[in-house]
Design a protein around this motif. Structure first.
Motif, short mmCIF file in Angstrom:
data_model
loop_
_atom_site.label_atom_id
_atom_site.label_comp_id
_atom_site.label_asym_id
_atom_site.label_seq_id
_atom_site.Cartn_x
_atom_site.Cartn_y
_atom_site.Cartn_z
N GLY A 238 0.57 -1.22 0.05
CA GLY A 238 -0.07 0.10 -0.15
C GLY A 238 0.75 1.40 0.18
O GLY A 238 0.31 2.24 0.56
N ILE A 239 1.94 1.10 -0.60
CA ILE A 239 2.90 2.37 -0.69
C ILE A 239 2.74 3.23 -2.11
O ILE A 239 2.39 4.22 -2.20
CB ILE A 239 4.41 2.13 -0.19
CG1 ILE A 239 4.50 1.49 1.14
CG2 ILE A 239 5.26 3.31 -0.56
CD1 ILE A 239 5.74 0.88 1.36
N ILE A 240 2.87 2.26 -3.21
CA ILE A 240 2.74 2.74 -4.51
C ILE A 240 1.84 1.88 -5.18
O ILE A 240 1.92 0.53 -4.96
CB ILE A 240 4.16 2.68 -5.16
CG1 ILE A 240 5.00 4.03 -4.57
CG2 ILE A 240 4.11 2.87 -6.85
CD1 ILE A 240 6.35 4.08 -5.09
N ARG A 241 1.23 2.12 -6.07
CA ARG A 241 0.14 1.43 -6.84
C ARG A 241 0.27 1.95 -8.51
O ARG A 241 0.74 2.95 -8.72
CB ARG A 241 -1.14 1.17 -6.63
CG ARG A 241 -1.80 2.81 -6.69
CD ARG A 241 -3.23 2.60 -6.25
NE ARG A 241 -4.01 3.64 -6.59
CZ ARG A 241 -5.24 4.03 -6.20
NH1 ARG A 241 -5.97 3.24 -5.53
NH2 ARG A 241 -5.38 5.41 -6.23
N LYS A 242 -0.36 1.12 -9.27
CA LYS A 242 -0.54 1.62 -10.88
C LYS A 242 -1.83 2.60 -10.70
O LYS A 242 -2.72 2.44 -9.84
CB LYS A 242 -0.95 0.65 -11.72
CG LYS A 242 0.68 -0.03 -12.03
CD LYS A 242 1.30 0.76 -12.94
CE LYS A 242 1.64 0.48 -14.12
NZ LYS A 242 2.62 1.71 -14.71
N PRO A 243 -2.05 3.87 -11.31
CA PRO A 243 -3.18 4.56 -11.31
C PRO A 243 -4.33 3.91 -11.88
O PRO A 243 -4.08 3.00 -12.54
CB PRO A 243 -2.72 5.74 -11.95
CG PRO A 243 -1.23 5.92 -12.54
CD PRO A 243 -0.68 4.49 -12.07
N GLU A 244 -5.66 4.43 -11.88
CA GLU A 244 -6.71 3.77 -12.31
C GLU A 244 -6.60 3.37 -13.68
O GLU A 244 -6.62 2.05 -13.90
CB GLU A 244 -8.02 4.83 -12.28
CG GLU A 244 -8.14 5.50 -10.87
CD GLU A 244 -8.79 4.38 -10.14
OE1 GLU A 244 -9.84 3.83 -10.47
OE2 GLU A 244 -8.39 3.91 -9.04
N GLU A 245 -6.18 4.28 -14.55
CA GLU A 245 -5.80 3.82 -16.05
C GLU A 245 -4.40 3.73 -16.06
O GLU A 245 -3.68 4.62 -15.87
CB GLU A 245 -6.64 4.78 -16.91
CG GLU A 245 -6.09 6.16 -16.89
CD GLU A 245 -7.00 7.12 -16.79
OE1 GLU A 245 -7.00 8.01 -17.81
OE2 GLU A 245 -7.54 7.20 -15.95
#
Length: 257
Positions: A238-245
Motif C-alpha cells: 500500500g505504498i505505491i500502485r498503478k493509477p486507475e488507468e
DNA sequence: CATGAGGAACTTA
DNA sequence: TAAGTTCCTCATG
C-alpha cells in the motif's frame, strides 16, 4: 546525467581544471569521474584544514573553530551570513544536529551546510590525496554528491523525511523517488509529477532513474527491470500502485502528503 | 522490444 | 526479519 551538478562543492579553480581534464578524455567512465571529483573534494578539505588550522574531524572542533569553518564555507560558496545563525556551537553540537535542524537554522542554506558538514564528518576514509586514491568508508558523502546542495527544496518537506531521520537509516526506494520528485529542477527530465496532489508520477527515463538508484544503493548492476520489481513489491504494502488507468512508467503514491 | 505482474531464492542492514 | 535484489516466466501493446 548532468555532471555539472556534482561540482557544486568544488571551488571554481578545481572546477575549471577538472572540466578541462574531462573534456580531454570524454571517454572516461562515470566511475573515474566520481573518483576525480571526490579526490578534488578531499584536496579542498585538506587545504581548508591547513588554512584554518583545524582538524579534519568536525567532532573535535571548538565553537571558535566551528565559526572558522562556517566563515570559510560562507566565503567559499557565497552563502550570505550563515555563520551568525550557528553561534556558540561546538563541533560536537554541530554534528548532532539533524538536517531538519540545520534547515531550521537557515531555511535557505541549511541543507547545503548540512551536506558540506557531512562531507567532512564522513571523512574517515583511507585517503591518499597525492595519488588521488580514494576509498569510501561512508557512501553517504557520495550520495550527497548525487543530490546537489545548490538547489532549494521545491515543495513541502515530507513528514517521513523529517521525523524518521532517514539519513541515518537505509533509504527506501519510495523515499528516494520522492527525493527526485522534490527536485524537478534537477530531475524532471527523468522523473516528474503528472499530478502531484494525487501522487501520480511518471518515470521519463527509466534507465537514468535506475542508474541513480543503483548509485545510491551501491548496486552497479541496477536496472529498470529490477527497480520496477521493487516498486511492484509496494503494491501489496500500500505504498505505491498503478493509477486507475494504467499507463507505461506511470505510478501513484497511495498516501501523498 | 521495453514494460508489467509476480514467484522464488538470495542478500544486506 | 524487512526491504529490497536478482533472476525468472509469461503477458501485453
Amino acid at each position: 546525467m548532468e555532471p555539472f551538478k556534482w561540482f557544486a562543492i568544488l571551488s571554481w579553480g578545481t572546477f575549471i581544471s577538472l572540466f578541462i581534464t574531462l573534456d580531454q578524455s570524454e571517454a572516461d567512465g562515470l566511475e573515474q569521474m566520481q573518483t576525480m571529483v571526490l579526490g578534488e573534494v578531499l584536496k579542498d578539505v585538506d587545504t581548508a584544514c591547513k588554512l584554518l588550522n583545524i582538524s579534519p574531524d568536525p567532532l573535535g572542533w571548538s565553537s571558535l573553530q566551528v565559526q572558522k569553518w562556517l566563515l570559510w564555507t560562507e566565503h567559499m560558496y557565497c552563502l550570505p551570513r550563515v555563520s551568525m545563525l550557528f553561534q556558540g556551537l561546538s563541533g560536537q553540537d554541530l554534528c548532532s544536529l539533524s538536517e531538519a535542524q540545520f534547515r531550521q537554522h537557515s531555511a535557505q542554506f541549511g541543507d547545503m551546510l548540512y551536506a558540506h558538514l557531512d562531507v567532512w564528518r564522513s571523512g574517515t576514509w583511507k585517503n591518499d590525496v597525492t595519488t588521488n586514491q580514494v576509498y569510501f568508508s561512508n557512501l553517504k558523502m557520495f550520495n550527497d554528491l548525487l543530490f546537489p546542495y545548490s538547489c532549494v527544496y521545491e515543495g513541502p518537506v515530507f513528514f517521513a523525511d523529517v521525523v524518521c531521520g532517514y539519513h541515518n537509516q537505509p533509504i527506501h526506494l519510495w523515499q528516494f523517488l520522492r527525493e527526485l520528485l522534490l527536485r524537478p529542477h534537477n530531475y524532471s527530465h527523468c522523473i516528474r509529477w503528472l499530478n502531484k496532489e494525487m501522487g501520480i508520477f511518471k518515470i521519463e527515463d527509466s534507465a537514468h532513474v535506475a542508474r541513480l538508484w543503483g548509485m545510491r544503493k551501491n548496486r552497479p548492476a541496477m536496472n529498470y527491470d529490477k527497480l520496477s520489481r521493487s516498486i511492484r513489491q509496494y503494491y501489496k504494502k500500500g505504498i505505491i500502485r498503478k493509477p486507475e488507468e494504467s499507463r507505461r512508467l506511470v505510478y501513484q503514491f497511495m498516501h501523498p502528503i
